[in-house]
Structure formats: structure tokens, C-alpha cells
Design a protein around this motif. Structure first.
Motif, PDB file in Angstrom:
ATOM      1  N   ALA A  14       0.816  -1.221   0.000  1.00  0.00           N
ATOM      2  CA  ALA A  14       0.000   0.000   0.000  1.00  0.00           C
ATOM      3  C   ALA A  14       0.846   1.265   0.000  1.00  0.00           C
ATOM      4  CB  ALA A  14      -0.946  -0.001   1.191  1.00  0.00           C
ATOM      5  N   ARG A  22      -5.634   2.756  -5.644  1.00  0.00           N
ATOM      6  CA  ARG A  22      -6.173   1.943  -4.545  1.00  0.00           C
ATOM      7  C   ARG A  22      -7.523   1.376  -4.954  1.00  0.00           C
ATOM      8  NH1 ARG A  22      -2.918   3.138  -0.202  1.00  0.00           N
ATOM      9  NH2 ARG A  22      -1.862   5.126  -0.388  1.00  0.00           N
ATOM     10  N   SER A  25      -9.342  -1.896   0.356  1.00  0.00           N
ATOM     11  CA  SER A  25      -8.815  -1.383   1.631  1.00  0.00           C
ATOM     12  C   SER A  25      -8.287  -2.555   2.449  1.00  0.00           C
ATOM     13  CB  SER A  25      -9.907  -0.645   2.392  1.00  0.00           C
ATOM     14  OG  SER A  25     -10.960  -1.533   2.686  1.00  0.00           O
ATOM     15  N   HIS A  29       1.072  -2.106   4.364  1.00  0.00           N
ATOM     16  CA  HIS A  29       2.105  -1.235   3.808  1.00  0.00           C
ATOM     17  C   HIS A  29       3.429  -1.978   3.878  1.00  0.00           C
ATOM     18  CE1 HIS A  29      -0.158   2.573   3.536  1.00  0.00           C
ATOM     19  NE2 HIS A  29      -0.918   1.961   4.423  1.00  0.00           N
ATOM     20  N   GLN A 102      -6.216  -6.475  -5.228  1.00  0.00           N
ATOM     21  CA  GLN A 102      -5.431  -5.287  -5.574  1.00  0.00           C
ATOM     22  C   GLN A 102      -4.453  -5.617  -6.689  1.00  0.00           C
ATOM     23  OE1 GLN A 102      -5.587  -1.900  -4.215  1.00  0.00           O
ATOM     24  NE2 GLN A 102      -4.447  -1.682  -6.116  1.00  0.00           N
TER      25      GLN A 102
END
Length: 120
Positions: A14, A22, A25, A29, A102
Motif C-alpha cells: 500500500a 487503490r 482497503s 504497507h 489489488q
């Protein structure tokens, strides 16, 4: 700050996404770090906790390169360098949780940005 101490690093997961990239959620990171861990722990105020939401990744020696490795084709973000989109997609795919979603979105974006050829 890390660079000034001779420590090479590049953001991933992230931390390597622009806000418009993005798609989900709840993803962690991370940073690839070559060299001493302590300056990064201090710079980012890291501490051991559960659940883990910031990964400090140590690159394999063969991948610790600009020639096709994690430092190849870095993207410059306001907070520092980040891995290229193909590397980011791989990292997300391996991160678990919603990382696969993602990763798939990043691959779609990367493919859409490729130049088209008129050759058959």
C-alpha cells in the motif's frame, strides 16, 4: 532519510500505491530494505504489533538490483521511491488477504497502459 545513511530502500504494497490506484482497503504497507533495519524502525516509528500492517521486506540478493530487480523502473511518489507496477502486483498477490484483488486491478491498469501495435 535512509538514503542519507547509505541505506537503499523502495516502498511496496500500500505504501507504493498512488491514491487513484487503490482498489481495495485493508492491505498492508511495506518497504524493501537493503541494509540496517534500525534506521527504518526509527524513521517510521515502527514497533512489533499484531496485526502486522507494515512489512519490512529483505530482498533476495539476486533481486536487489536495478537490472530487472526490485529497484528496476521505480516510480517516484511524494514520500519516496516505489517499486514498478509489475513488481507491486507480484508483492500484493503474495501478501494474502485482499492483496490478490489489488494485484489483479494493478495488472489490468498496467495492461491498459501498454502501447498497442498495428502489426498482426
Amino acid at each position: 532519510m535512509l538514503t542519507s545513511q547509505g541505506i537503499r530502500s523502495t516502498f511496496t504494497l500500500a505504501s507504493a500505491l498512488r491514491s487513484d490506484e487503490r482498489a481495495v482497503s485493508g492491505v498492508p504497507h511495506g518497504i524493501y530494505l537493503s541494509g540496517s533495519l534500525e534506521p527504518a524502525v526509527s524513521a517510521f516509528g515502527l514497533r512489533r504489533m499484531t496485526p502486522h500492517n507494515f512489512f519490512v521486506l529483505r530482498p533476495e540478493p539476486a533481486a536487489e538490483t536495478d537490472a530487472g530487480g526490485i529497484y528496476h523502473a521505480q516510480r517516484l511518489l511524494p514520500h519516496g521511491p516505489a517499486v514498478a507496477l509489475p513488481q507491486l502486483a507480484v508483492d500484493f498477490h503474495q501478501s494474502g488477504g485482499r492483496g490478490t484483488e489489488q494485484a489483479e486491478e494493478l495488472v489490468r491498469r498496467f495492461a491498459r497502459a501498454l502501447p498497442l501495435s498495428d502489426e498482426p
